[in-house]
Design a protein around this motif. Structure first.
Motif, mmCIF file in Angstrom:
data_model
loop_
_atom_site.group_PDB
_atom_site.id
_atom_site.type_symbol
_atom_site.label_atom_id
_atom_site.label_comp_id
_atom_site.label_asym_id
_atom_site.label_seq_id
_atom_site.Cartn_x
_atom_site.Cartn_y
_atom_site.Cartn_z
ATOM 1 N N GLN A 11 0.831 -1.207 0.000
ATOM 2 C CA GLN A 11 0.000 0.000 0.000
ATOM 3 C C GLN A 11 0.870 1.263 0.000
ATOM 4 O O GLN A 11 0.629 2.194 -0.763
ATOM 5 N N LEU A 12 1.907 1.258 0.849
ATOM 6 C CA LEU A 12 2.802 2.413 0.946
ATOM 7 C C LEU A 12 3.500 2.674 -0.383
ATOM 8 O O LEU A 12 3.597 3.809 -0.845
ATOM 9 N N PHE A 14 2.513 1.902 -3.311
ATOM 10 C CA PHE A 14 1.507 2.415 -4.226
ATOM 11 C C PHE A 14 1.296 3.923 -4.016
ATOM 12 O O PHE A 14 1.317 4.717 -4.966
ATOM 13 N N VAL A 15 1.135 4.333 -2.747
ATOM 14 C CA VAL A 15 0.936 5.758 -2.445
ATOM 15 C C VAL A 15 2.146 6.573 -2.876
ATOM 16 O O VAL A 15 2.021 7.658 -3.451
ATOM 17 N N ALA A 19 2.393 9.736 -5.431
ATOM 18 C CA ALA A 19 2.981 11.044 -5.119
ATOM 19 C C ALA A 19 4.018 11.414 -6.173
ATOM 20 O O ALA A 19 4.072 12.553 -6.645
ATOM 21 N N VAL A 268 7.307 19.511 8.694
ATOM 22 C CA VAL A 268 6.619 20.683 8.158
ATOM 23 C C VAL A 268 6.815 21.866 9.101
ATOM 24 O O VAL A 268 7.103 22.985 8.667
ATOM 25 N N ILE A 305 10.090 14.402 2.224
ATOM 26 C CA ILE A 305 9.109 14.551 3.297
ATOM 27 C C ILE A 305 8.018 13.495 3.166
ATOM 28 O O ILE A 305 7.593 12.891 4.154
ATOM 29 N N THR A 306 7.570 13.245 1.925
ATOM 30 C CA THR A 306 6.550 12.218 1.717
ATOM 31 C C THR A 306 7.071 10.861 2.175
ATOM 32 O O THR A 306 6.371 10.127 2.890
ATOM 33 N N THR A 309 7.182 10.672 5.940
ATOM 34 C CA THR A 309 5.838 10.576 6.497
ATOM 35 C C THR A 309 5.284 9.159 6.336
ATOM 36 O O THR A 309 4.732 8.582 7.284
ATOM 37 N N LEU A 310 5.450 8.594 5.138
ATOM 38 C CA LEU A 310 4.905 7.258 4.881
ATOM 39 C C LEU A 310 5.579 6.225 5.782
ATOM 40 O O LEU A 310 4.902 5.415 6.422
ATOM 41 N N ASN A 313 4.596 6.634 9.479
ATOM 42 C CA ASN A 313 3.239 6.144 9.716
ATOM 43 C C ASN A 313 3.208 4.622 9.804
ATOM 44 O O ASN A 313 2.513 4.036 10.628
ATOM 45 N N ILE B 131 -0.577 11.722 2.378
ATOM 46 C CA ILE B 131 0.422 12.590 1.757
ATOM 47 C C ILE B 131 0.460 13.915 2.511
ATOM 48 O O ILE B 131 -0.580 14.521 2.757
ATOM 49 N N PRO B 132 1.659 14.368 2.931
ATOM 50 C CA PRO B 132 1.730 15.601 3.718
ATOM 51 C C PRO B 132 1.164 16.788 2.936
ATOM 52 O O PRO B 132 1.605 17.075 1.826
#
Lengths: 332, 291
Positions: A11-12, A14-15, A19, A268, A305-306, A309-310, A313, B131-132
């Motif tokens: 899943q990650l 894929f996301v 992005a 951020v 950053i993406t 974050t992924l 998480n 997504i941030p």
């Protein structure tokens, strides 16, 4: 458990691809090809035309812009996964990855202490607030926890800097080290670095710890209703034992996973904090890249950053499952 | 005709009475109204032209001539704040409206139809959730240009996933109720059930979360403005702060162009979140019955 990990990783992935696709598509939606778009920008930020030509060639090479969109996309994905994010326009010969890596230690130097302090303070103060609901401390935590979200972080940072570096000059006015000072040994370097990092760390901590304490307080209040707390009291245990050894341990779970889940927000936040304190980390780099319209650098930072974050998480989810058997049982 | 107005008025009074039980909600409403008045009457209320520079008096401290002082170019801070409230409210309301519209539509469709449509829509929602948001907004604003319209669309377009999930959860429970079954038996079309029967049932939640969404929109706008991503033709609170810092307000000890605009951002954001808190009393019936 393994099924969960594999499923989540797919899943990650894929996301992350999505992005990357967004970043690929946006410059191509605009009129002209991306290289031209970059070049017009380079013309305004880097005055030397020799540079512009070099940058243009680099960009053409990176994106394979003479090829079809499909080929470009494949090339772009391969490049990204090999860790090549292109060349910065403002720091020309240096690559985006090189730049980010050189700044990352500074960001970590303020983020990790701030996160740990937030966690510890949130844990203790939240627990104490929950023990006597309705008391002064509890009211303060509730009010501050809800209202700090409304204050812009850059504003809080600016006020801290103004008060503690200008009106009452305790802390330096920005930067990460005293300029012009050659450090003889590692200790004097560490002392200087800590002195400069202190105010950013304090600001980040103040900004986020009330919210953390509020979460802890609310969790505590839920846990305190459980039967086993009553049992603990019935056994004749002291208040403090019940509070920290029985109740707080269970109420702590969301805070532990939050250590990782909140990392994306912290980065951020670091964009604003590092800008205010002129602290040369990744966030400051991001701000400079925005001001100078260094598109490859902004894109590279966004990808970083993406990714962080992924991954954080994912770690948070995993930790929750490891620490709380109820979640696993419910899944199975 | 007059009876309809009378009935509407009566309903309004009834709802307002429930709402006014929440002191926090009332406080929020008052804050919003004050800023609304400032924004609408900006040209009358503002003592100076917000863009007029008085080079002879940069960083004048607050006083009789300039109630909140002047900035680095001698512009009146109070007038800039008053005009800035226009931008804050426009961005707050319209960005929240955009994200509420998207979130509501996706939540309704996803919850009502279920199955493959639900799976696909919720996967998309998950992607937007993870997504941030702010870095993506920065990236998009950089490429498409930070005009006011772009900023509104951007913030709106990135802020819907939370609401979509809430609405979906509501619809999932609503659609199991007997009245939906009755509608099916009467032969009502899906579209009719969704928009004429399900939508009114969650309208309170939608309204409350739209107001709540304004908080995020206002803060996102001020953050983007601080990073230099705002329309250069307009005055934004975040930009006043950023410009003051950039031109040495700290060295000069000029706290006023920093403190006041930042306080306004916080005050308005609090106003919206308090108001939305009060509205939740109206939305949640069991909270209401207790009173």
């Amino acid at each position: 458990m393994w099924r969960f990990i594999v499923k989540r990783l797919i899943q990650l992935f894929f996301v992350f691809i999505i992005a990357l696709t967004v970043i690929f598509i946006i410059p191509r939606l605009l009129p002209g090809n991306p290289a031209q778009f970059y070049i017009t920008q380079v013309g305004t930020t880097v005055p030397m035309s020799e540079y512009a030509v070099q940058v243009r060639e680099e960009i053409m090479k990176r994106y394979g812009l003479t090829k079809s969109y499909a080929e470009q996309f494949v090339l772009y994905l391969i490049n990204t996964f090999q860790g090549y994010l292109g060349v910065s326009m403002t720091y020309f010969p240096r690559t985006v990855v090189e730049l980010i890596l050189s700044r990352l230690p500074w960001t970590l130097a303020i983020m990790i202490p701030a996160r740990i302090l937030t966690f510890l303070l949130g844990y203790f103060i939240g627990t104490i607030a929950a023990w006597k609901p309705g008391r002064k401390l509890d009211v303060v935590i509730q009010f501050a926890g809800l209202s700090t979200i409304a204050f812009p972080i850059f504003w809080v940072g600016a006020l801290m800097l103004m008060v503690f570096s200008y009106y009452i000059p305790i802390f330096p006015r920005g930067g990460s080290l005293t300029p012009g000072v050659v450090h003889k040994d590692i200790w004097s370097f560490l002392v200087d670095a800590t002195y400069h990092a202190a105010l950013p760390i304090i600001t980040l901590t103040i900004f986020s710890f009330f919210g953390e304490a509020l979460i802890m307080r609310n969790n505590m209040l839920m846990v305190l209703r459980e039967d086993y707390i009553l049992t603990a009291f019935a056994k004749g245990l002291s208040e403090r034992t019940v509070m920290f050894k029985h109740a707080a341990r269970n109420a702590l779970l969301p805070l532990v996973t939050g250590l990782f889940a909140g990392l994306g927000y912290l980065i951020v936040g670091s964009i604003f904090i590092e800008t205010i304190f002129a602290y040369p980390g990744v966030g400051y780099l991001f701000n400079q890249a925005i001001l100078l319209r260094d598109y490859p650098l902004v894109q590279g930072l966004f990808i970083l950053i993406t990714a962080i974050t992924l991954i954080s998480n994912f770690i948070a989810d995993l930790l929750y499952r490891l620490l709380d058997p109820r979640v696993r049982l419910f899944e199975d | 005709m007059s009876s309809i107005i009378k009935r509407a008025l009566k309903k309004f009074v009834k709802y307002f009475r429930i709402f006014s039980a929440s002191k926090v909600g009332i406080a929020g409403l008052i804050i919003i109204i004050v800023f609304l008045i400032l924004a609408l009457g900006a040209s009358i209320i503002a003592p100076y032209d917000p863009k007029a520079t008085y080079v002879s008096r940069p960083f004048t401290p607050p006083g009789f001539k300039h109630l909140l002082g002047t900035d680095e170019a001698g512009r009146d801070v109070l007038s800039q704040i008053i005009y800035g409230s226009q931008v804050a409210l426009i961005v707050g309301f319209s960005a929240a409206a955009v994200s509420t519209a998207i979130g509501t539509l996706i939540g309704l469709i996803s919850g009502y139809y279920g199955g493959a449509i639900d799976t696909v829509l919720m996967r998309i929602t998950d992607i937007f959730l993870i997504i941030p948001m702010l870095p993506l907004a920065i990236l998009l604003a950089l490429f498409f240009g930070p005009s006011l319209l772009n900023i509104i669309v951007l913030i709106g377009f990135l802020g819907w996933p939370g609401l979509a999930r809430q609405i979906r959860a509501q619809v999932l429970s609503l659609k199991e109720l007997p009245f939906v079954e009755a509608l099916h038996a009467l032969g009502a079309s899906s579209r009719r059930i969704i928009f004429f029967h399900l939508l009114p049932n969650i309208s309170g939640l939608i309204f409350a979360s739209m107001i709540g969404g304004s908080v995020g929109a206002i803060l996102a706008e001020s953050g983007l403005a601080f990073l230099g991503l705002s329309d250069p033709r307009i005055i934004s609170w975040g930009r006043i702060v950023a410009r003051a810092i950039g031109s040495g307000a700290l060295v000069r000890g000029a706290w006023w162009p920093l403190v006041f605009p930042g306080l306004c951002i916080a005050l308005l954001a609090c106003g919206f979140s308090f108001f939305s808190h009060g509205l939740m009393l109206l939305v949640s019936p069991f909270l209401r019955e207790r009173r």
